[in-house]
Design a protein around this motif. Structure first.
Motif, PDB file in Angstrom:
ATOM      1  N   PRO A   1       0.830  -1.210   0.000  1.00 13.32           N
ATOM      2  CA  PRO A   1       0.000   0.000   0.000  1.00 13.32           C
ATOM      3  C   PRO A   1       0.864   1.260   0.000  1.00 13.32           C
ATOM      4  CG  PRO A   1      -0.052  -1.054   2.156  1.00 13.32           C
ATOM      5  CD  PRO A   1       0.746  -1.945   1.253  1.00 13.32           C
ATOM      6  N   ARG A   2       0.241   2.370  -0.318  1.00 13.36           N
ATOM      7  CA  ARG A   2       0.931   3.657  -0.441  1.00 13.36           C
ATOM      8  C   ARG A   2       1.710   4.018   0.826  1.00 13.36           C
ATOM      9  NH1 ARG A   2      -2.715   7.943  -2.871  1.00 13.36           N
ATOM     10  NH2 ARG A   2      -1.762   7.272  -4.790  1.00 13.36           N
ATOM     11  N   ARG A   3       1.094   3.850   1.980  1.00  6.97           N
ATOM     12  CA  ARG A   3       1.774   4.233   3.233  1.00  6.97           C
ATOM     13  C   ARG A   3       3.049   3.423   3.456  1.00  6.97           C
ATOM     14  NH1 ARG A   3      -0.826   7.846   6.203  1.00  6.97           N
ATOM     15  NH2 ARG A   3      -3.093   7.959   6.178  1.00  6.97           N
ATOM     16  N   GLU A   4       3.008   2.161   3.108  1.00  6.52           N
ATOM     17  CA  GLU A   4       4.198   1.316   3.273  1.00  6.52           C
ATOM     18  C   GLU A   4       5.319   1.795   2.360  1.00  6.52           C
ATOM     19  OE1 GLU A   4       5.649  -3.319   2.713  1.00  6.52           O
ATOM     20  OE2 GLU A   4       3.516  -2.899   2.871  1.00  6.52           O
TER      21      GLU A   4
ATOM     22  N   ILE B   1      10.608   4.613   1.174  1.00  4.13           N
ATOM     23  CA  ILE B   1      11.436   5.541   0.393  1.00  4.13           C
ATOM     24  C   ILE B   1      11.575   6.912   1.048  1.00  4.13           C
ATOM     25  CG2 ILE B   1      11.006   4.319  -1.777  1.00  4.13           C
ATOM     26  CD1 ILE B   1       9.143   6.582  -2.598  1.00  4.13           C
ATOM     27  N   GLY B   2      10.930   7.106   2.199  1.00  8.58           N
ATOM     28  CA  GLY B   2      11.135   8.324   2.968  1.00  8.58           C
ATOM     29  C   GLY B   2      10.420   9.561   2.446  1.00  8.58           C
ATOM     30  N   VAL B   3       9.262   9.369   1.864  1.00  4.35           N
ATOM     31  CA  VAL B   3       8.421  10.499   1.462  1.00  4.35           C
ATOM     32  C   VAL B   3       7.049  10.293   2.093  1.00  4.35           C
ATOM     33  CG1 VAL B   3       9.654  10.846  -0.734  1.00  4.35           C
ATOM     34  CG2 VAL B   3       7.607   9.419  -0.692  1.00  4.35           C
ATOM     35  N   SER B   4       6.234  11.324   2.066  1.00  5.05           N
ATOM     36  CA  SER B   4       4.897  11.177   2.644  1.00  5.05           C
ATOM     37  C   SER B   4       3.955  10.486   1.657  1.00  5.05           C
ATOM     38  CB  SER B   4       4.330  12.547   3.021  1.00  5.05           C
ATOM     39  OG  SER B   4       4.011  13.280   1.856  1.00  5.05           O
ATOM     40  N   ALA B   5       2.889   9.935   2.193  1.00  5.55           N
ATOM     41  CA  ALA B   5       1.856   9.333   1.346  1.00  5.55           C
ATOM     42  C   ALA B   5       1.243  10.407   0.447  1.00  5.55           C
ATOM     43  CB  ALA B   5       0.785   8.657   2.198  1.00  5.55           C
ATOM     44  N   ASP B   6       1.147  11.633   0.948  1.00  8.06           N
ATOM     45  CA  ASP B   6       0.630  12.738   0.136  1.00  8.06           C
ATOM     46  C   ASP B   6       1.531  13.026  -1.057  1.00  8.06           C
ATOM     47  OD1 ASP B   6      -1.636  13.098   1.666  1.00  8.06           O
ATOM     48  OD2 ASP B   6      -0.778  14.722   2.859  1.00  8.06           O
ATOM     49  N   THR B   7       2.842  12.914  -0.861  1.00 12.13           N
ATOM     50  CA  THR B   7       3.779  13.112  -1.973  1.00 12.13           C
ATOM     51  C   THR B   7       3.554  12.055  -3.039  1.00 12.13           C
ATOM     52  OG1 THR B   7       5.448  14.191  -0.598  1.00 12.13           O
ATOM     53  CG2 THR B   7       6.231  13.135  -2.628  1.00 12.13           C
TER      54      THR B   7
ATOM     55  N   ARG C   1       0.493  12.919  -4.943  1.00 12.53           N
ATOM     56  CA  ARG C   1       0.775  14.011  -5.879  1.00 12.53           C
ATOM     57  C   ARG C   1       1.534  13.496  -7.108  1.00 12.53           C
ATOM     58  NH1 ARG C   1       1.748  17.091  -1.925  1.00 12.53           N
ATOM     59  NH2 ARG C   1       3.962  16.672  -1.779  1.00 12.53           N
ATOM     60  N   TRP C   2       2.519  12.627  -6.869  1.00 10.47           N
ATOM     61  CA  TRP C   2       3.272  12.048  -7.980  1.00 10.47           C
ATOM     62  C   TRP C   2       2.363  11.245  -8.896  1.00 10.47           C
ATOM     63  CZ3 TRP C   2       8.215   9.748  -5.276  1.00 10.47           C
ATOM     64  CH2 TRP C   2       9.048  10.796  -4.848  1.00 10.47           C
ATOM     65  N   GLU C   3       1.427  10.520  -8.300  1.00  7.53           N
ATOM     66  CA  GLU C   3       0.485   9.734  -9.108  1.00  7.53           C
ATOM     67  C   GLU C   3      -0.330  10.667 -10.005  1.00  7.53           C
ATOM     68  OE1 GLU C   3      -3.449   6.870  -8.719  1.00  7.53           O
ATOM     69  OE2 GLU C   3      -2.585   7.733  -6.907  1.00  7.53           O
ATOM     70  N   THR C   4      -0.809  11.753  -9.435  1.00  9.13           N
ATOM     71  CA  THR C   4      -1.600  12.725 -10.195  1.00  9.13           C
ATOM     72  C   THR C   4      -0.787  13.323 -11.340  1.00  9.13           C
ATOM     73  OG1 THR C   4      -2.859  13.268  -8.217  1.00  9.13           O
ATOM     74  CG2 THR C   4      -2.931  14.870 -10.005  1.00  9.13           C
ATOM     75  N   ARG C   5       0.484  13.602 -11.077  1.00  8.50           N
ATOM     76  CA  ARG C   5       1.362  14.214 -12.088  1.00  8.50           C
ATOM     77  C   ARG C   5       2.031  13.174 -12.992  1.00  8.50           C
ATOM     78  NH1 ARG C   5       5.296  18.016  -9.056  1.00  8.50           N
ATOM     79  NH2 ARG C   5       5.836  18.568 -11.183  1.00  8.50           N
ATOM     80  N   ARG C   6       1.790  11.887 -12.671  1.00  9.76           N
ATOM     81  CA  ARG C   6       2.364  10.763 -13.436  1.00  9.76           C
ATOM     82  C   ARG C   6       3.887  10.797 -13.490  1.00  9.76           C
ATOM     83  NH1 ARG C   6      -2.152  10.124 -18.192  1.00  9.76           N
ATOM     84  NH2 ARG C   6      -3.845   9.834 -16.741  1.00  9.76           N
ATOM     85  N   ILE C   7       4.493  11.118 -12.342  1.00  6.41           N
ATOM     86  CA  ILE C   7       5.957  11.144 -12.278  1.00  6.41           C
ATOM     87  C   ILE C   7       6.509  10.119 -11.287  1.00  6.41           C
ATOM     88  CG2 ILE C   7       6.142  13.557 -12.989  1.00  6.41           C
ATOM     89  CD1 ILE C   7       6.619  14.288 -10.046  1.00  6.41           C
ATOM     90  N   GLY C   8       5.640   9.486 -10.539  1.00  3.15           N
ATOM     91  CA  GLY C   8       6.078   8.525  -9.532  1.00  3.15           C
ATOM     92  C   GLY C   8       6.061   7.107 -10.052  1.00  3.15           C
ATOM     93  N   PRO C   9       6.302   6.164  -9.149  1.00  2.00           N
ATOM     94  CA  PRO C   9       6.259   4.764  -9.547  1.00  2.00           C
ATOM     95  C   PRO C   9       4.842   4.366  -9.965  1.00  2.00           C
ATOM     96  CG  PRO C   9       6.509   4.968  -7.168  1.00  2.00           C
ATOM     97  CD  PRO C   9       6.606   6.340  -7.737  1.00  2.00           C
ATOM     98  N   PRO C  10       4.724   3.418 -10.886  1.00  2.00           N
ATOM     99  CA  PRO C  10       3.394   2.994 -11.329  1.00  2.00           C
ATOM    100  C   PRO C  10       2.615   2.329 -10.199  1.00  2.00           C
ATOM    101  CG  PRO C  10       5.077   1.566 -12.264  1.00  2.00           C
ATOM    102  CD  PRO C  10       5.791   2.669 -11.543  1.00  2.00           C
ATOM    103  N   CYS C  11       1.311   2.535 -10.216  1.00  2.23           N
ATOM    104  CA  CYS C  11       0.462   1.953  -9.185  1.00  2.23           C
ATOM    105  C   CYS C  11      -0.864   1.530  -9.802  1.00  2.23           C
ATOM    106  CB  CYS C  11       0.219   2.954  -8.060  1.00  2.23           C
ATOM    107  SG  CYS C  11      -0.625   4.454  -8.568  1.00  2.23           S
ATOM    108  N   ILE C  12      -1.616   0.777  -9.025  1.00  3.30           N
ATOM    109  CA  ILE C  12      -2.968   0.389  -9.431  1.00  3.30           C
ATOM    110  C   ILE C  12      -3.925   0.796  -8.324  1.00  3.30           C
ATOM    111  CG2 ILE C  12      -2.204  -1.557 -10.862  1.00  3.30           C
ATOM    112  CD1 ILE C  12      -3.282  -3.371  -8.522  1.00  3.30           C
ATOM    113  N   ARG C  13      -5.181   0.910  -8.686  1.00  3.28           N
ATOM    114  CA  ARG C  13      -6.230   1.232  -7.712  1.00  3.28           C
ATOM    115  C   ARG C  13      -7.230   0.086  -7.666  1.00  3.28           C
ATOM    116  NH1 ARG C  13      -7.399   5.942  -5.652  1.00  3.28           N
ATOM    117  NH2 ARG C  13      -5.916   7.609  -5.947  1.00  3.28           N
ATOM    118  N   ILE C  14      -7.577  -0.289  -6.456  1.00  4.17           N
ATOM    119  CA  ILE C  14      -8.643  -1.250  -6.222  1.00  4.17           C
ATOM    120  C   ILE C  14      -9.605  -0.530  -5.289  1.00  4.17           C
ATOM    121  CG2 ILE C  14      -9.286  -3.503  -5.317  1.00  4.17           C
ATOM    122  CD1 ILE C  14      -6.402  -4.400  -5.929  1.00  4.17           C
TER     123      ILE C  14
END
Length: 83
Positions: free
Chosen positions: A22-25, A30-36, A39-52
């Protein structure tokens, strides 16, 4: 009846999400906040993820690949100026 049919449902599901976190883990690892990460997901600059539903999951292998990509992008941009 085969062995698969005799396995209890909870046992059959064990391991299904072993490679996902999960995002919090991930944020803690990696030492960033879940909010970061959000934000990365929204900007499509972070690691790929899926939503369930509302749950966001990251595959460990995809995160490793993303980290390696970040590393190679950084070292490729150095050129002569980095020497």
């Amino acid at each position: 009846m085969n062995n698969q049919a005799m396995i209890a449902p909870e046992t059959a599901q064990e391991g299904l999400l072993d490679d996902w976190m999960p995002r919090r883990e991930l944020a803690g690892i990696i030492g960033v906040s879940a909010d970061t990460l959000k934000r990365w997901e929204t900007r499509r600059i972070g690691p790929p993820c899926i939503r369930i539903g509302r749950k966001v999951l990251y595959r460990r292998g995809a995160v490793r690949d993303w980290l390696l990509e970040q590393e190679s992008r950084k070292t490729a941009g150095r050129g002569r100026a980095g020497r």
